[in-house]
Write an enzyme that holds these catalytic residues in place. Structure first.
Site, short mmCIF file in Angstrom:
data_model
loop_
_atom_site.label_atom_id
_atom_site.label_comp_id
_atom_site.label_asym_id
_atom_site.label_seq_id
_atom_site.Cartn_x
_atom_site.Cartn_y
_atom_site.Cartn_z
N ASP A 204 0.80 -1.27 0.04
CA ASP A 204 0.04 0.05 -0.04
C ASP A 204 1.02 1.32 -0.05
O ASP A 204 2.03 1.27 -0.72
CB ASP A 204 -0.85 -0.04 1.36
CG ASP A 204 -2.39 0.69 0.90
OD1 ASP A 204 -2.29 1.87 0.84
OD2 ASP A 204 -3.13 -0.01 0.81
N HIS B 294 -3.45 6.00 4.04
CA HIS B 294 -4.35 4.70 3.44
C HIS B 294 -3.95 3.52 3.86
O HIS B 294 -4.56 2.58 4.48
CB HIS B 294 -4.44 4.91 1.82
CG HIS B 294 -5.08 3.81 1.17
ND1 HIS B 294 -4.95 2.54 0.75
CD2 HIS B 294 -6.45 4.01 0.76
CE1 HIS B 294 -5.79 1.91 0.23
NE2 HIS B 294 -6.90 2.66 0.26
N ASN C 286 -13.62 0.37 -6.51
CA ASN C 286 -14.53 1.33 -6.13
C ASN C 286 -15.41 2.01 -7.33
O ASN C 286 -16.12 3.08 -7.18
CB ASN C 286 -14.09 2.51 -5.17
CG ASN C 286 -13.69 2.00 -4.08
OD1 ASN C 286 -13.74 0.80 -3.53
ND2 ASN C 286 -12.79 2.88 -3.32
N SER D 194 -11.20 -0.83 -0.31
CA SER D 194 -10.06 -0.78 0.30
C SER D 194 -10.19 -1.00 1.78
O SER D 194 -8.89 -1.64 2.48
CB SER D 194 -9.37 0.77 0.15
OG SER D 194 -8.61 0.87 -1.01
#
Ligand SMILES: *[C@@H]1O[C@H](CO)[C@@H](O)[C@H](O)[C@H]1NC(C)=O
Ligand SMILES: *[C@@H]1O[C@H](CO)[C@@H](O)[C@H](O)[C@H]1NC(C)=O
Ligand SMILES: *[C@@H]1O[C@H](CO)[C@@H](O)[C@H](O)[C@H]1NC(C)=O
Length: 469
Positions: free
Chosen positions: A176, A206, A302, A371
């Protein structure tokens, strides 16, 4: 009563010779004269007639020497194997048994029968469920049937689990934006592994959030797992597919090294990102990781479309042992942003998820997205691996099958585009806590402190182009 198998067989022949009683005579015929299955002397007794209102579920173990088949006793009781109140009829070379509802009168009748060895009230087999209160809603949702209700920003839900190892010994590679490894929720379990830049520190948030949901204390599923930061996305949340491949190369090498060390259970790559289309190179790196025994959990994406159009989400479903994760909200509705379709294996809580944030060691934040659903799935995988290292520690196929088997079926509403209707579960049906008001709680101040409109953060670009959130 003395009955042998030979007698029963002979008597059955005899029974065929007598006329069956007319249906209206059944009550009257429930007398000592009536034969059971043709067994002379095994007279029918109605004491055990089904009464759903006054029954207990019992296990009736039979004496094999007295009665060769459970069905014979069932007939004597005037109960049907497929009737209400008879739940199981078992015969094997060692023993026979009936599981049925019985009144107390019936139980004492059974107790006195020679062909009955014992009558045991069915005991609830209690798992050793441990509970942690003060959890975010997602942890309650994955650990009981009823789910969660109320304000999803509350922090007083209950997380229930059976295996207190909680992922101990499992390496969760958070591929990530990096991880703030010093964050309070990691308690020293997080380390910086790889970065395509000079540090795996998280300049975005994130990756820290994802790591917190997978394995952070309080907010995470596998609260004892190791977290290893693999930074493939920049501090603006973008990166290139070549960085993801470099990151996975490092994971593969590190996994091989770790395999030889004491206490090692297995590895998971938790990947909450995607490309805009597909990329063979990235797919290959992922499939190789599976071959090496590394488990892979990826976000569905998404875009509110079919997940089969993008790497790595399209590797889910029947396409490989990658587990692709979609998102639901607290009401079990599929998230409007969640990708769906046959490449999605399972759905997990993905809206208003509270977890660690990168701007301070005690800062938390709410994010929404597939996520956020993905690391909870990674956490359940780690939980199962630590619970059963031999079977699941390094076997992506077996673990995926178990994960899907445990999922709660048909509780999600909304259009799933042909994916299975399966909600992430840790296999526990624990307690449900109703949320209280959150005014003045850390959740509310954290919510005000940072921007929460992050549903568009996670976006995908193609092969060698820039990744965006
Ligand atoms: C069934 O057995 C019980 C207990 O032995 C007895 O009291 C009752 O009379 C019997 N009923 C019939 C219909 O045979
Ligand atoms: C069996 O007994 C239980 C009570 O112990 C009851 O709740 C249930 O409905 C019964 N089921 C049937 C099919 O008789
Ligand atoms: C069980 O109880 C319900 C409600 O009290 C009643 O309507 C029903 O007739 C009862 N059933 C039997 C078999 O006694």
């Amino acid at each position: 009563m003395r009955t042998s198998f030979a007698v029963a067989a002979l008597a059955a022949t005899y029974a065929n010779a007598i006329a069956a009683p007319a249906p209206q005579d059944v009550e009257a015929l429930a007398t000592p004269e009536e034969t059971v299955d043709g067994l002379i002397g095994l007279s029918k007794n109605s004491t055990c007639a089904h009464d759903p209102n006054n029954s207990k579920e019992v296990i009736v173990m039979l004496d094999k020497d007295q009665v060769p088949e459970a069905k014979t006793l069932l007939n004597k009781l005037g109960r049907q194997a497929d009737n209400d109140g008879v739940f199981d009829v078992m015969d094997n070379s060692q023993w026979s048994a009936i599981v049925m509802n019985a009144t107390s009168k019936c139980i004492s009748y059974l107790d006195d029968l020679a062909e009955v060895k014992m009558v045991d009230e069915t005991a609830e087999v209690k798992s050793f469920v441990t509970q942690k209160t003060g959890a975010p809603w997602g942890l309650q949702r994955i650990s009981n049937d009823a789910g969660a209700s109320g304000d999803p920003s509350g922090q007083d839900f209950t997380y229930s689990f059976e295996d207190t190892n909680l992922g101990a010994g499992v390496d969760v590679y958070v591929v990530d934006t990096g991880v703030r490894v010093s964050h309070a929720v990691f308690g020293g379990r997080a380390t910086e592994g790889f970065s395509f830049t000079d540090t795996a520190a998280d300049g975005d948030g994130h990756g820290t959030h994802v790591a917190g949901s997978a394995a952070g204390a309080k907010f995470g599923v596998a609260q004892n797992a190791n977290i290893i930061a693999v930074k493939v996305l920049g501090d603006d949340g973008s990166g290139s597919s070549s960085s993801t491949i470099a990151g996975m190369n490092w994971v593969l090498n590190n996994h091989e090294k770790r395999k030889t060390q004491d206490g090692f259970v297995g590895s998971i790559m938790s990947m909450s990102w995607g490309l805009q289309g597909t990329a063979d190179s990235v797919d290959q790196a992922i499939l190789s990781a599976l071959d090496a025994g590394i488990h892979v959990s990826v976000a569905a994406g998404n875009d509110g479309t079919d997940a089969c159009g993008t790497t790595p989400a399209h590797l889910g479903g029947a396409n490989s042992d990658v587990v692709t994760v979609g998102s639901v909200n607290i009401n079990n509705e599929v998230s409007s942003f969640s990708n769906i379709g046959q490449c999605v294996d399972i759905y997990a809580p993905g809206e208003e998820i509270l977890s660690a944030w990168s701007t301070g060691d005690n800062v938390i934040n709410f994010l929404s997205g597939t996520s956020m659903a993905t690391p909870q799935n990674s956490g359940v995988m780690a939980y199962l691996m630590a619970q059963n290292p031999t079977e699941f520690g390094q076997n992506p196929k077996a673990l995926k099958a178990e994960l899907l088997k445990m999922g709660r079926q048909d509780v999600i509403s909304g259009s799933l585009g042909g994916s299975a209707n399966l909600l992430l579960s840790n296999g526990v049906n624990g307690a449900v806590t109703k949320k209280r008001s959150v005014t003045g709680s850390p959740a509310s101040w954290a919510k005000k402190l940072v921007d929460n409109d992050l549903k568009t953060r996670w976006v995908v670009t193609s092969d060698d182009s820039t990744l965006r959130f």
